[in-house]
Motif scaffolding. Structure first.
Motif, PDB file in Angstrom:
ATOM      1  N   GLY A   7       0.787  -1.229   0.000  1.00  0.00           N
ATOM      2  CA  GLY A   7       0.000   0.000   0.000  1.00  0.00           C
ATOM      3  C   GLY A   7       0.819   1.278   0.000  1.00  0.00           C
ATOM      4  N   THR A   8       2.128   1.166  -0.007  1.00  0.00           N
ATOM      5  CA  THR A   8       2.998   2.345  -0.029  1.00  0.00           C
ATOM      6  C   THR A   8       2.961   2.979  -1.417  1.00  0.00           C
ATOM      7  OG1 THR A   8       4.441   1.318   1.601  1.00  0.00           O
ATOM      8  CG2 THR A   8       5.349   3.158   0.344  1.00  0.00           C
ATOM      9  N   VAL A   9       2.758   4.288  -1.442  1.00  0.00           N
ATOM     10  CA  VAL A   9       2.688   5.014  -2.713  1.00  0.00           C
ATOM     11  C   VAL A   9       4.011   5.743  -2.940  1.00  0.00           C
ATOM     12  CG1 VAL A   9       1.484   6.782  -4.046  1.00  0.00           C
ATOM     13  CG2 VAL A   9       0.188   5.288  -2.496  1.00  0.00           C
ATOM     14  N   TRP A  10       4.647   5.429  -4.057  1.00  0.00           N
ATOM     15  CA  TRP A  10       5.887   6.085  -4.478  1.00  0.00           C
ATOM     16  C   TRP A  10       5.556   7.041  -5.620  1.00  0.00           C
ATOM     17  CZ3 TRP A  10      10.853   5.420  -2.570  1.00  0.00           C
ATOM     18  CH2 TRP A  10      11.006   4.412  -1.608  1.00  0.00           C
ATOM     19  N   GLY A  11       6.222   8.168  -5.652  1.00  0.00           N
ATOM     20  CA  GLY A  11       6.018   9.109  -6.736  1.00  0.00           C
ATOM     21  C   GLY A  11       7.105  10.161  -6.750  1.00  0.00           C
ATOM     22  N   ASN A  12       7.101  10.967  -7.775  1.00  0.00           N
ATOM     23  CA  ASN A  12       8.102  12.021  -7.915  1.00  0.00           C
ATOM     24  C   ASN A  12       7.703  13.232  -7.075  1.00  0.00           C
ATOM     25  OD1 ASN A  12       9.547  10.441  -9.686  1.00  0.00           O
ATOM     26  ND2 ASN A  12       8.594  11.318 -11.492  1.00  0.00           N
ATOM     27  N   VAL A  13       8.654  13.694  -6.286  1.00  0.00           N
ATOM     28  CA  VAL A  13       8.424  14.850  -5.419  1.00  0.00           C
ATOM     29  C   VAL A  13       9.762  15.554  -5.193  1.00  0.00           C
ATOM     30  CG1 VAL A  13       8.619  13.434  -3.318  1.00  0.00           C
ATOM     31  CG2 VAL A  13       7.449  15.648  -3.215  1.00  0.00           C
ATOM     32  N   TRP A  14       9.775  16.852  -5.425  1.00  0.00           N
ATOM     33  CA  TRP A  14      10.979  17.652  -5.195  1.00  0.00           C
ATOM     34  C   TRP A  14      10.544  19.092  -4.985  1.00  0.00           C
ATOM     35  CZ3 TRP A  14       9.547  15.723  -9.911  1.00  0.00           C
ATOM     36  CH2 TRP A  14       9.280  16.648 -10.905  1.00  0.00           C
ATOM     37  N   HIS A  15      11.494  19.913  -4.557  1.00  0.00           N
ATOM     38  CA  HIS A  15      11.242  21.338  -4.325  1.00  0.00           C
ATOM     39  C   HIS A  15      12.033  22.161  -5.330  1.00  0.00           C
ATOM     40  CE1 HIS A  15       9.247  20.664  -0.472  1.00  0.00           C
ATOM     41  NE2 HIS A  15      10.128  19.696  -0.310  1.00  0.00           N
ATOM     42  N   GLU A  16      11.509  23.328  -5.610  1.00  0.00           N
ATOM     43  CA  GLU A  16      12.259  24.308  -6.383  1.00  0.00           C
ATOM     44  C   GLU A  16      12.337  25.576  -5.539  1.00  0.00           C
ATOM     45  OE1 GLU A  16      12.269  26.829 -10.556  1.00  0.00           O
ATOM     46  OE2 GLU A  16      10.735  25.298 -10.238  1.00  0.00           O
ATOM     47  N   LEU A  17      13.549  26.024  -5.284  1.00  0.00           N
ATOM     48  CA  LEU A  17      13.787  27.209  -4.471  1.00  0.00           C
ATOM     49  C   LEU A  17      14.953  27.967  -5.072  1.00  0.00           C
ATOM     50  CD1 LEU A  17      12.995  28.725  -1.814  1.00  0.00           C
ATOM     51  CD2 LEU A  17      14.743  27.357  -0.674  1.00  0.00           C
ATOM     52  N   GLU A  18      14.752  29.248  -5.252  1.00  0.00           N
ATOM     53  CA  GLU A  18      15.814  30.090  -5.805  1.00  0.00           C
ATOM     54  C   GLU A  18      16.309  29.548  -7.143  1.00  0.00           C
ATOM     55  OE1 GLU A  18      16.621  32.979  -4.222  1.00  0.00           O
ATOM     56  OE2 GLU A  18      15.246  32.511  -2.597  1.00  0.00           O
ATOM     57  N   GLY A  19      15.392  28.965  -7.930  1.00  0.00           N
ATOM     58  CA  GLY A  19      15.736  28.453  -9.253  1.00  0.00           C
ATOM     59  C   GLY A  19      16.492  27.134  -9.261  1.00  0.00           C
ATOM     60  N   GLN A  20      16.594  26.487  -8.100  1.00  0.00           N
ATOM     61  CA  GLN A  20      17.307  25.215  -7.994  1.00  0.00           C
ATOM     62  C   GLN A  20      16.341  24.120  -7.541  1.00  0.00           C
ATOM     63  OE1 GLN A  20      21.311  25.529  -6.102  1.00  0.00           O
ATOM     64  NE2 GLN A  20      20.615  27.611  -5.659  1.00  0.00           N
ATOM     65  N   TYR A  21      16.570  22.892  -7.994  1.00  0.00           N
ATOM     66  CA  TYR A  21      15.744  21.755  -7.614  1.00  0.00           C
ATOM     67  C   TYR A  21      16.398  21.005  -6.459  1.00  0.00           C
ATOM     68  CZ  TYR A  21      13.471  22.576 -12.085  1.00  0.00           C
ATOM     69  OH  TYR A  21      12.807  23.141 -13.136  1.00  0.00           O
ATOM     70  N   PHE A  22      15.552  20.497  -5.563  1.00  0.00           N
ATOM     71  CA  PHE A  22      16.061  19.766  -4.410  1.00  0.00           C
ATOM     72  C   PHE A  22      15.135  18.609  -4.079  1.00  0.00           C
ATOM     73  CE2 PHE A  22      16.345  18.802   0.069  1.00  0.00           C
ATOM     74  CZ  PHE A  22      17.704  18.691   0.247  1.00  0.00           C
ATOM     75  N   PRO A  23      15.615  17.426  -3.753  1.00  0.00           N
ATOM     76  CA  PRO A  23      16.982  16.949  -3.891  1.00  0.00           C
ATOM     77  C   PRO A  23      17.467  16.993  -5.339  1.00  0.00           C
ATOM     78  CG  PRO A  23      15.731  15.428  -2.520  1.00  0.00           C
ATOM     79  CD  PRO A  23      14.770  16.412  -3.091  1.00  0.00           C
ATOM     80  N   HIS A  24      16.588  16.683  -6.298  1.00  0.00           N
ATOM     81  CA  HIS A  24      16.866  16.946  -7.703  1.00  0.00           C
ATOM     82  C   HIS A  24      15.559  16.792  -8.467  1.00  0.00           C
ATOM     83  CE1 HIS A  24      16.691  12.699  -8.855  1.00  0.00           C
ATOM     84  NE2 HIS A  24      17.544  12.428  -7.888  1.00  0.00           N
ATOM     85  N   HIS A  25      15.516  17.339  -9.655  1.00  0.00           N
ATOM     86  CA  HIS A  25      14.329  17.243 -10.502  1.00  0.00           C
ATOM     87  C   HIS A  25      14.023  15.768 -10.757  1.00  0.00           C
ATOM     88  CE1 HIS A  25      11.815  17.613 -14.099  1.00  0.00           C
ATOM     89  NE2 HIS A  25      11.486  18.784 -13.574  1.00  0.00           N
ATOM     90  N   GLY A  26      12.795  15.344 -10.474  1.00  0.00           N
ATOM     91  CA  GLY A  26      12.403  13.965 -10.687  1.00  0.00           C
ATOM     92  C   GLY A  26      12.646  13.039  -9.505  1.00  0.00           C
TER      93      GLY A  26
END
Length: 132
Positions: A7-26
């Motif tokens: 039942g664990t749901v995996w998906g793409n999740v990241w942040h964009e701050l100051e024009g940078q992606y974190f941990p990374h895009h995708g």
């Protein structure tokens, strides 16, 4: 998004701050528990408390520090650090919007009654109540 047999749901999740992606895009992680924890963090900073939210896969975290009317955001990884500020209202709007899209996607897949999904729905229901 994918759901494991447990039942664990995996998906793409990241942040964009100051024009940078974190941990990374995708970045791929336990998306429902992570967004739930992030919404809890927003709830905490609404009451003037510091919040730190860990990603579940990897040594990465998001720290939110209240500095009304803005929030100081620090994105920390094993080899990266990004810092910036965001308006409180924008942070709530971004997290609520992402959470709503995630809930809608889970509902479309028939996962709306999963425990993790219900927890996300509950905390998202509290966010509008904490707006200053």
């Amino acid at each position: 998004m994918e759901r494991t047999d447990s039942g664990t749901v995996w998906g793409n999740v990241w942040h964009e701050l100051e024009g940078q992606y974190f941990p990374h895009h995708g970045w791929n992680d336990l998306i429902v528990p992570y967004v739930t924890a992030l919404a809890h963090g927003v709830y905490e900073v609404a009451y003037g408390r510091r919040a730190e939210v860990d990603f579940f896969d990897g040594p990465c975290s998001v720290e939110m520090l209240p500095a009304a009317p803005r929030i100081q955001i620090e994105l920390k990884g094993s080899s990266s650090f990004i810092s910036g500020e965001i308006e409180y209202d924008d942070l709530v709007s971004d997290v609520a919007s992402a959470g709503k899209r995630l809930l809608d996607a889970c509902q479309q897949r028939g996962w709306i009654l999963d425990k993790d999904v219900r927890q996300l729905e509950l905390i998202l229901g509290k966010l509008p109540q904490v707006l200053p």
